[in-house]
Structure formats: structure tokens, C-alpha cells
Scaffold this motif. Structure first.
Motif, PDB file in Angstrom:
ATOM      1  N   SER A  25      53.756 -12.000  82.095  1.00 32.35           N
ATOM      2  CA  SER A  25      52.921 -12.574  83.157  1.00 32.35           C
ATOM      3  C   SER A  25      52.811 -11.604  84.326  1.00 32.35           C
ATOM      4  O   SER A  25      53.668 -10.726  84.506  1.00 32.35           O
ATOM      5  N   ALA A  26      51.761 -11.774  85.106  1.00 30.88           N
ATOM      6  CA  ALA A  26      51.509 -10.854  86.225  1.00 30.88           C
ATOM      7  C   ALA A  26      52.330 -11.220  87.450  1.00 30.88           C
ATOM      8  O   ALA A  26      52.530 -10.407  88.343  1.00 30.88           O
ATOM      9  N   GLU A  27      52.790 -12.506  87.498  1.00 33.14           N
ATOM     10  CA  GLU A  27      53.581 -12.935  88.653  1.00 33.14           C
ATOM     11  C   GLU A  27      55.038 -13.162  88.252  1.00 33.14           C
ATOM     12  O   GLU A  27      55.310 -13.492  87.092  1.00 33.14           O
ATOM     13  N   PRO A  28      55.955 -13.031  89.217  1.00 32.46           N
ATOM     14  CA  PRO A  28      57.368 -13.303  88.929  1.00 32.46           C
ATOM     15  C   PRO A  28      57.547 -14.765  88.534  1.00 32.46           C
ATOM     16  O   PRO A  28      56.843 -15.634  89.022  1.00 32.46           O
ATOM     17  N   ALA A  29      58.476 -15.005  87.559  1.00 31.32           N
ATOM     18  CA  ALA A  29      58.758 -16.377  87.153  1.00 31.32           C
ATOM     19  C   ALA A  29      60.265 -16.513  86.992  1.00 31.32           C
ATOM     20  O   ALA A  29      60.985 -15.516  87.002  1.00 31.32           O
ATOM     21  N   ASP A  30      60.730 -17.760  86.820  1.00 34.80           N
ATOM     22  CA  ASP A  30      62.167 -18.008  86.650  1.00 34.80           C
ATOM     23  C   ASP A  30      62.690 -17.302  85.402  1.00 34.80           C
ATOM     24  O   ASP A  30      62.147 -17.474  84.325  1.00 34.80           O
ATOM     25  N   GLY A  31      63.758 -16.556  85.539  1.00 30.97           N
ATOM     26  CA  GLY A  31      64.400 -15.921  84.396  1.00 30.97           C
ATOM     27  C   GLY A  31      63.624 -14.772  83.809  1.00 30.97           C
ATOM     28  O   GLY A  31      63.972 -14.263  82.757  1.00 30.97           O
ATOM     29  N   ALA A  32      62.555 -14.379  84.455  1.00 27.91           N
ATOM     30  CA  ALA A  32      61.769 -13.269  83.922  1.00 27.91           C
ATOM     31  C   ALA A  32      62.295 -11.948  84.476  1.00 27.91           C
ATOM     32  O   ALA A  32      62.802 -11.886  85.588  1.00 27.91           O
ATOM     33  N   ALA A  33      62.174 -10.905  83.653  1.00 28.82           N
ATOM     34  CA  ALA A  33      62.643  -9.591  84.078  1.00 28.82           C
ATOM     35  C   ALA A  33      61.449  -8.717  84.415  1.00 28.82           C
ATOM     36  O   ALA A  33      60.382  -8.825  83.797  1.00 28.82           O
ATOM     37  N   GLU A  34      61.636  -7.842  85.391  1.00 30.63           N
ATOM     38  CA  GLU A  34      60.532  -6.981  85.781  1.00 30.63           C
ATOM     39  C   GLU A  34      60.426  -5.821  84.792  1.00 30.63           C
ATOM     40  O   GLU A  34      61.430  -5.300  84.313  1.00 30.63           O
ATOM     41  N   ALA A  35      59.188  -5.447  84.505  1.00 29.98           N
ATOM     42  CA  ALA A  35      58.982  -4.333  83.580  1.00 29.98           C
ATOM     43  C   ALA A  35      57.701  -3.607  83.949  1.00 29.98           C
ATOM     44  O   ALA A  35      56.874  -4.127  84.695  1.00 29.98           O
ATOM     45  N   ARG A  36      57.601  -2.371  83.430  1.00 32.00           N
ATOM     46  CA  ARG A  36      56.388  -1.595  83.686  1.00 32.00           C
ATOM     47  C   ARG A  36      55.668  -1.368  82.352  1.00 32.00           C
ATOM     48  O   ARG A  36      56.311  -1.095  81.335  1.00 32.00           O
ATOM     49  N   VAL A  37      54.376  -1.520  82.363  1.00 30.99           N
ATOM     50  CA  VAL A  37      53.594  -1.331  81.138  1.00 30.99           C
ATOM     51  C   VAL A  37      53.461   0.169  80.858  1.00 30.99           C
ATOM     52  O   VAL A  37      53.050   0.929  81.731  1.00 30.99           O
ATOM     53  N   GLU A  38      53.863   0.583  79.653  1.00 27.63           N
ATOM     54  CA  GLU A  38      53.735   1.997  79.304  1.00 27.63           C
ATOM     55  C   GLU A  38      52.488   2.282  78.482  1.00 27.63           C
ATOM     56  O   GLU A  38      51.866   3.313  78.623  1.00 27.63           O
ATOM     57  N   ARG A  39      52.195   1.349  77.577  1.00 29.18           N
ATOM     58  CA  ARG A  39      51.074   1.587  76.668  1.00 29.18           C
ATOM     59  C   ARG A  39      50.530   0.252  76.206  1.00 29.18           C
ATOM     60  O   ARG A  39      51.287  -0.709  76.051  1.00 29.18           O
ATOM     61  N   VAL A  40      49.242   0.157  76.003  1.00 27.83           N
ATOM     62  CA  VAL A  40      48.650  -1.053  75.442  1.00 27.83           C
ATOM     63  C   VAL A  40      47.915  -0.638  74.167  1.00 27.83           C
ATOM     64  O   VAL A  40      46.995   0.163  74.205  1.00 27.83           O
ATOM     65  N   VAL A  41      48.386  -1.158  73.028  1.00 32.90           N
ATOM     66  CA  VAL A  41      47.804  -0.747  71.747  1.00 32.90           C
ATOM     67  C   VAL A  41      47.033  -1.916  71.140  1.00 32.90           C
ATOM     68  O   VAL A  41      47.591  -2.988  70.925  1.00 32.90           O
ATOM     69  N   HIS A  42      45.749  -1.690  70.862  1.00 25.54           N
ATOM     70  CA  HIS A  42      44.925  -2.746  70.275  1.00 25.54           C
ATOM     71  C   HIS A  42      44.948  -2.612  68.756  1.00 25.54           C
ATOM     72  O   HIS A  42      44.535  -1.608  68.206  1.00 25.54           O
ATOM     73  N   LEU A  43      45.493  -3.646  68.081  1.00 25.81           N
ATOM     74  CA  LEU A  43      45.594  -3.615  66.613  1.00 25.81           C
ATOM     75  C   LEU A  43      44.741  -4.737  66.056  1.00 25.81           C
ATOM     76  O   LEU A  43      45.235  -5.671  65.448  1.00 25.81           O
ATOM     77  N   GLY A  44      43.430  -4.677  66.320  1.00 20.85           N
ATOM     78  CA  GLY A  44      42.560  -5.746  65.853  1.00 20.85           C
ATOM     79  C   GLY A  44      42.829  -7.016  66.631  1.00 20.85           C
ATOM     80  O   GLY A  44      42.710  -7.039  67.854  1.00 20.85           O
ATOM     81  N   PHE A  45      43.267  -8.053  65.914  1.00 19.87           N
ATOM     82  CA  PHE A  45      43.502  -9.341  66.561  1.00 19.87           C
ATOM     83  C   PHE A  45      44.697  -9.273  67.521  1.00 19.87           C
ATOM     84  O   PHE A  45      44.717  -9.931  68.548  1.00 19.87           O
ATOM     85  N   GLU A  84      43.501 -10.125  77.226  1.00 17.89           N
ATOM     86  CA  GLU A  84      42.302 -10.031  78.064  1.00 17.89           C
ATOM     87  C   GLU A  84      42.463 -10.833  79.345  1.00 17.89           C
ATOM     88  O   GLU A  84      42.061 -10.405  80.429  1.00 17.89           O
ATOM     89  N   GLU A  85      43.080 -12.018  79.221  1.00 20.38           N
ATOM     90  CA  GLU A  85      43.302 -12.847  80.409  1.00 20.38           C
ATOM     91  C   GLU A  85      44.233 -12.164  81.393  1.00 20.38           C
ATOM     92  O   GLU A  85      44.066 -12.257  82.600  1.00 20.38           O
ATOM     93  N   LEU A  86      45.266 -11.480  80.851  1.00 24.05           N
ATOM     94  CA  LEU A  86      46.218 -10.774  81.717  1.00 24.05           C
ATOM     95  C   LEU A  86      45.563  -9.568  82.372  1.00 24.05           C
ATOM     96  O   LEU A  86      45.809  -9.272  83.531  1.00 24.05           O
ATOM     97  N   GLY A  87      44.731  -8.882  81.602  1.00 24.80           N
ATOM     98  CA  GLY A  87      44.027  -7.708  82.096  1.00 24.80           C
ATOM     99  C   GLY A  87      44.955  -6.615  82.580  1.00 24.80           C
ATOM    100  O   GLY A  87      44.790  -6.069  83.676  1.00 24.80           O
ATOM    101  N   ILE A  88      45.967  -6.297  81.763  1.00 23.99           N
ATOM    102  CA  ILE A  88      46.925  -5.270  82.181  1.00 23.99           C
ATOM    103  C   ILE A  88      46.541  -3.893  81.654  1.00 23.99           C
ATOM    104  O   ILE A  88      45.841  -3.778  80.645  1.00 23.99           O
ATOM    105  N   SER A  89      47.005  -2.879  82.332  1.00 25.16           N
ATOM    106  CA  SER A  89      46.810  -1.508  81.858  1.00 25.16           C
ATOM    107  C   SER A  89      48.081  -0.713  82.168  1.00 25.16           C
ATOM    108  O   SER A  89      48.910  -1.153  82.972  1.00 25.16           O
ATOM    109  N   PRO A  90      48.247   0.420  81.539  1.00 27.85           N
ATOM    110  CA  PRO A  90      49.468   1.205  81.720  1.00 27.85           C
ATOM    111  C   PRO A  90      49.765   1.466  83.188  1.00 27.85           C
ATOM    112  O   PRO A  90      48.859   1.737  83.979  1.00 27.85           O
ATOM    113  N   GLY A  91      51.033   1.346  83.568  1.00 18.45           N
ATOM    114  CA  GLY A  91      51.451   1.576  84.935  1.00 18.45           C
ATOM    115  C   GLY A  91      51.614   0.289  85.718  1.00 18.45           C
ATOM    116  O   GLY A  91      52.293   0.259  86.742  1.00 18.45           O
ATOM    117  N   ASP A  92      51.021  -0.830  85.245  1.00 18.42           N
ATOM    118  CA  ASP A  92      51.134  -2.103  85.952  1.00 18.42           C
ATOM    119  C   ASP A  92      52.563  -2.634  85.913  1.00 18.42           C
ATOM    120  O   ASP A  92      53.290  -2.406  84.945  1.00 18.42           O
TER     121      ASP A  92
END
Lengths: 265, 322
Positions: free
Chosen positions: B255-275, B299-307
Motif C-alpha cells: 500500500s502507498a500509505e503506512p498501515a498497522d504492522g506494515a513494514a516500509e520498503a522501497r520499490v526496486e523493479r516492477v515486472v509485468h508478466l501478463g496478468f 494499476e490502482e497503486l500506480g507505483i514505479s521504481p524508487g517509490d
């Protein structure tokens, strides 16, 4: 065809011609020079006829023994992991490494009148040295590696999966050997037998020591050639050599025919 | 029914011996199709060969249909064995290959012919009966090998990586075909494979082996959802490590926003494998992990590397402390 290939072919054929074809052709020419009647007389003397049959007899005993033992050894080398396998592997090549004359002397020391086993065997009425058993022993010894060395690599190459498959299908070890292993190594085995036969017929050094060279008794064809040669009977030596070459050719021809028949079946 | 108890097999010299099988006990239900799954060197092939009698165990017993066969040679165990590289009899035709087991059993000629034709029909090689193995494709050779193994009506059918030498498309076809064949013949079958997808696809039960030991036995789904340990979990599918827990990447929620019990991470790569979309992440101080999202979620998240994102696995069905 490129020039380098032509050159390579020229060198290979030229070498064969100089080393092999010319001397053998010359022997045949020299053999036939005195005329067919003289040649026939020379190879039908009682000594020559006896030498001919003795040579055949020795080969007829030594080659099957070599084939049987060679097949067993090849199976041990290629299919088992028994300790001492590497020792066996090295020992097999001994007859190649040691001069046949030395092999003859070794047999002489072991089976001779003063040897380790000679007296015991003599008491049992078996004379080895200066008689046919000695010649056979010497021939078996020098022929030993041929079948093993031809069959072992083929066995290793074909692997043992088909044999295991036959085993799981219920085939006994003998059925597996006869129906699967033997057909697979047929070419290697046939070639080994040809080489062993040629060697058995042509062996000189070891046989020379143990046979005693008694004309009409323990004289093989190679020994006859040498005797005639040293007695300045050159025509006789050529005739006997021609006979040797004829046996070798007949053997090769027979093996080729057997193989062709086998390949068709 | 195959019962193995306390089977141990070691290779090599005493001081440098390595255990191919270490105290393996196992039951294979009659009529089932069981896979032995594990990485290379896990002992799965050795286990199969011990059942066949091609290897003798150092200790332990093998019981086939209630008979102790530990000391019985493979010829008399009544097994069918299929090898990875077909082990075809090269100098015999397809028909002679299939007839081999019946000929050494001295069946009458007419009966052999009948049975062989029946089997060739079963494996779909009727039109190839007079060919030699070298004139067949890999898949056809393996079907011939199966017919040959089935000819003697074995109590158990043992398959040692039977599709390992075939290309992906043929593999998938043969897998489906084997499944149907098994339903038709209903012979107790043990299949060795290192391919978890193959094991999940064809078998009723899977035995996971590692370093000569049985790690877990169960239904394919059980193993995937409730692996006994980290090894089984990792071997049956991809794994993500989140805050000291192992979860399946498709259970990871990004998720794009902090949530309970969630850990922070950075997106390194987004790989599209069809579905599917695979998101490769770097967690703060915890190394890498990957999440598997649907295309829509991504698509709803709309993330890209570095986010910067927050990841958790609140509904994960498969969790291992690791």
C-alpha cells in the motif's frame, strides 16, 4: 578439396605405402618369383605342413580363451566398483608394455624344469615348456589386452541403463548379457578378436623362448620363417611368410563377412 | 502398497561417506500416484532405485504388497521401471522392445503379439511398431518405455524423472497423458522429479526429500498451504520474507500509505508478466522480497521504481517463522 587436405592425404597414404604396402608387396613378389610349383613344394614339406597346423591349433585355443577372459575383464572394469580394479586396469596392459621375449623367459622360469611349477606339473605328466601348452600359454599372455582394450571403452560408452532396464523387466544376468550387452559391444568385440587372432598367428618372441623350436613338433610358422631365413633358404622363408600373410588375410576376410552378416540380421 | 522402513544408504568410504538416504520410512498407498520431490542430491532417485532393487540399502526393509523384498533381485520384484533417458533397446524395434519382458518370461508368441498390440494401442504407438527407437521422438520413446514397463503387469510402476530429457511443451502434454493413463491402468506409481509444478500437477501425494531425509508427506495442496518447514515452503513455491516471517508473494499486500504492522520498503523493479505483476522490493534493514499483484492492483497503486511503500501480509495462509 583444399590444398592442405590434399597434402594431408598424400602424407598419410605415402607413409602407409612406404612402411606397409611396398614391403608386403615385395614379399609376395619374392614368394612367387621361383614359380608356383617351387612355392607349393616349399610350403608342403612335412615341417611346413606341421607348422601350419600348429599355428592354427594355437590360435584356435588362444583366441577363444582371450575372448572369454577379455569379455569378463572388460565387464569387471566397466561395470563394477570392486577394490583393486585400478590394479587390474594396470596389469591388463602389461603384455603391451613388456617385450614378448621377457614374457617367454618369465614363463620359462615359472614352468621350466627348474621353475616353481614345472616339477610339480612334470610329475603329473604335463610338460609345458618346449611343448604345445607352453606355446598356447605364451600366446594367451601376449593376446590378453586386445579384447579388453577394445571392449571396455565401448561398454563404458553405451552405459548400463539398457542393462538395468532389461533386469527390471525380468531378464536374468545371462539373458541381459546375451540380448543387450553383447549386441551393443559387438563391433568392439569383433575388432578385438581380429587383432588377437592376428597377434596369435604372428607371435614370435615369447613363443620362440618357450617352444624349443623342435621341427615337426613345436615349430610354428613364424619360427619356420626365421629358421629358413637364418639357414639362407630365402625362397623357403618367403614362401612360409606368404602362407602367414594368407592366413591373416583369410581371418580378416572371415571376420568382415561375419560382421556384415551380423549387421544385416 | 509399498512400505519402506528405516532405509539408510551411504556412498563412499567410511570416513568420507555421505548419506544418500538417512532413516527413510514411507508408505505408498495402493493405486496412488506419488511423487518423490527434491533438489538434486536429495536422495529421491536413490530411494526409487532401492524400491526397484537396483540399489541395496545398507539397512532397512522394502515391502511390496506385504512381501519383504529387501534381498530379492530386481528381476523377481515385479516392478516396471522407466528411466530418464529412455534406456531403449536400440537394436530392437518398438514392438520387440515392448515384448522384451514377456519374451524373457517365455510367453507363447501369439499371446505376446496380442498383449504388445494392446499396449501399443494404449500408448498411441500402433503406427510405429516396426520402427527402431532412433526413428522416434523423445516423447514417443518415453511412451514406448512406459508400454515396455507395463507389459509385465508390474505391481508398482517406478518413473525416474521420466520427462526430464524432454522440452517444455512435450513435457506438459506427457504429464496430462500420464495422469489419464494412470486412471486407466490404476497401478501404484512412484514418480521422481525435481520440478514442483510437475509434482503438483500429476500426483495424488507428494513426498518432499532433502539431504536424504523425508521433510514432509502430503497432498499437493497441503504441502503448498501448510509446509512443515522453510525448506518445503521454499521448494514448493516462491517465498517472500517479511519481518522475520516467510509468506507467499501473492499474500503480500502493498500500500502507498503506512498501515498497522506494515513494514516500509522501497520499490526496486516492477515486472509485468501478463496478468501478474511482480514488484521487487527492498525492505528497510531486512533485505529483499517480492510481492505478486494482479494487474489491476498494480494499476490502482500506480507505483514505479524508487517509490516508498508499506508492505504486510495480514491474510497470509502460509506463514513460517524464518
Amino acid at each position: 578439396m583444399t590444398a592442405s587436405r590434399l597434402a594431408l592425404r598424400f602424407v598419410a597414404l605415402g607413409y602407409l605405402a612406404a612402411i606397409l604396402v611396398v614391403p608386403v608387396a615385395f614379399i609376395l613378389y619374392k614368394t612367387l618369383e621361383p614359380g608356383p610349383a617351387a612355392v607349393w613344394r616349399s610350403i608342403t614339406t612335412p615341417a611346413a605342413v606341421h607348422a601350419f597346423w600348429l599355428t592354427i591349433e594355437v590360435a584356435a585355443i588362444a583366441v577363444p580363451l582371450t575372448t572369454l577372459f577379455g569379455m569378463v575383464c572388460a565387464l569387471v572394469l566397466a561395470r563394477t566398483r570392486v577394490p583393486g580394479r585400478s590394479v587390474l586396469e594396470a596389469l591388463i596392459d602389461l603384455p603391451f608394455a613388456v617385450s614378448p621375449v621377457v614374457i617367454g623367459l618369465a614363463l620359462f622360469l615359472l614352468y621350466g624344469r627348474e621353475g616353481w611349477l614345472g616339477p610339480t606339473l612334470a610329475e603329473a605328466g604335463i610338460q609345458v615348456i618346449f611343448s604345445v601348452p607352453g606355446i598356447v600359454l605364451a600366446t594367451v599372455f601376449v593376446c590378453l589386452p586386445f579384447v579388453v582394450r577394445e571392449v571396455t571403452p565401448v561398454l563404458r560408452e553405451v552405459g548400463d541403463e539398457a542393462e538395468q532396464a532389461a533386469t527390471t523387466l525380468g531378464a536374468s544376468p545371462w539373458q541381459t548379457f546375451r540380448r543387450i550387452t553383447l549386441p551393443a559391444v559387438r563391433w568392439g568385440l569383433a575388432y578385438g578378436v581380429v587383432l588377437a587372432t592376428a597377434r596369435a598367428i604372428g607371435e614370435f618372441g615369447a613363443v620362440s623362448v618357450v617352444s624349443g623350436k623342435v621341427s615337426g613338433e613345436t615349430e610354428t610358422l613364424t619360427l619356420l620363417v626365421e629358421k629358413r631365413f637364418t639357414n639362407f633358404d630365402l625362397a623357403g622363408a618367403y614362401a612360409a611368410s606368404g602362407l602367414l600373410a594368407a592366413i591373416a588375410l583369410a581371418t580378416l576376410l572371415a571376420m568382415t563377412l561375419i560382421n556384415r552378416k551380423g549387421a544385416v540380421a | 502398497m509399498i512400505t519402506l522402513s528405516h532405509v539408510t544408504k551411504r556412498y563412499g568410504e567410511r570416513d568420507r561417506a555421505f548419506a544418500a538416504l538417512e532413516d527413510v520410512s514411507l508408505e505408498v498407498a495402493p493405486g496412488s500416484l506419488t511423487s518423490l520431490l527434491g533438489p538434486s542430491g536429495s536422495g529421491k532417485s536413490t530411494l526409487l532405485r532401492v524400491i526397484a532393487g537396483l540399489e541395496a540399502p545398507d539397512s532397512g526393509t522394502v515391502i511390496l504388497d506385504g512381501v519383504d523384498v529387501t534381498g530379492v533381485p530386481p528381476q523377481r520384484r515385479g516392478i516396471g521401471f522407466v528411466f530418464q533417458h529412455y534406456a531403449a533397446f536400440k537394436r530392437l524395434t518398438v514392438r520387440e522392445n515392448v515384448a522384451f519382458g514377456l519374451r524373457v518370461r517365455k510367453w507363447p508368441k501369439a499371446l505376446i503379439r496380442e498383449r504388445v498390440d494392446e499396449l501399443l494401442d494404449l500408448v498411441g504407438l500402433t503406427g510405429y511398431r516396426d520402427r527402431y527407437p532412433s526413428q522416434l521422438s523423445g516423447g514417443q520413446r518415453q511412451r514406448m518405455a512406459l508400454a515396455r514397463a507395463l507389459a509385465i503387469e508390474p505391481k508398482v510402476l517406478l518413473l525416474d524423472e521420466p520427462f526430464g530429457a524432454l522440452d517444455a511443451k512435450v513435457r506438459a502434454d506427457l504429464r496430462a497423458w500420464l495422469r489419464r493413463l494412470h486412471e486407466e491402468v490404476e497401478v501404484t506409481t512412484v514418480l521422481v522429479t525435481h520440478d514442483q509444478e510437475e509434482a503438483m500437477d500429476v500426483s495424488d501425494r507428494i513426498v518432499v526429500l532433502n539431504e536424504g531425509r523425508v521433510e514432509q508427506v502430503g497432498l499437493p495442496r497441503e504441502l503448498y498451504d501448510r509446509p512443515a518447514n522453510a525448506f518445503v515452503m521454499g521448494f514448493l513455491g516462491p517465498v517472500a520474507r517479511l519481518g522475520g516471517r516467510l509468506v507467499r508473494p501473492h499474500d503480500v499486500v502493498v500500500s502507498a500509505e503506512p498501515a498497522d504492522g506494515a513494514a516500509e520498503a522501497r520499490v526496486e523493479r516492477v515486472v509485468h508478466l501478463g496478468f501478474e505483476v511482480r514488484v521487487e522490493l527492498r525492505l528497510a534493514g531486512d533485505g529483499g522480497a517480492s510481492a505478486q499483484l494482479t494487474r489491476q492492483e498494480a494499476e490502482e497503486l500506480g507505483i514505479s521504481p524508487g517509490d516508498a511503500v508499506w508492505v504486510s501480509a495480514p491474510t497470509a495462509r502460509t506463514v513460517i517463522a524464518g
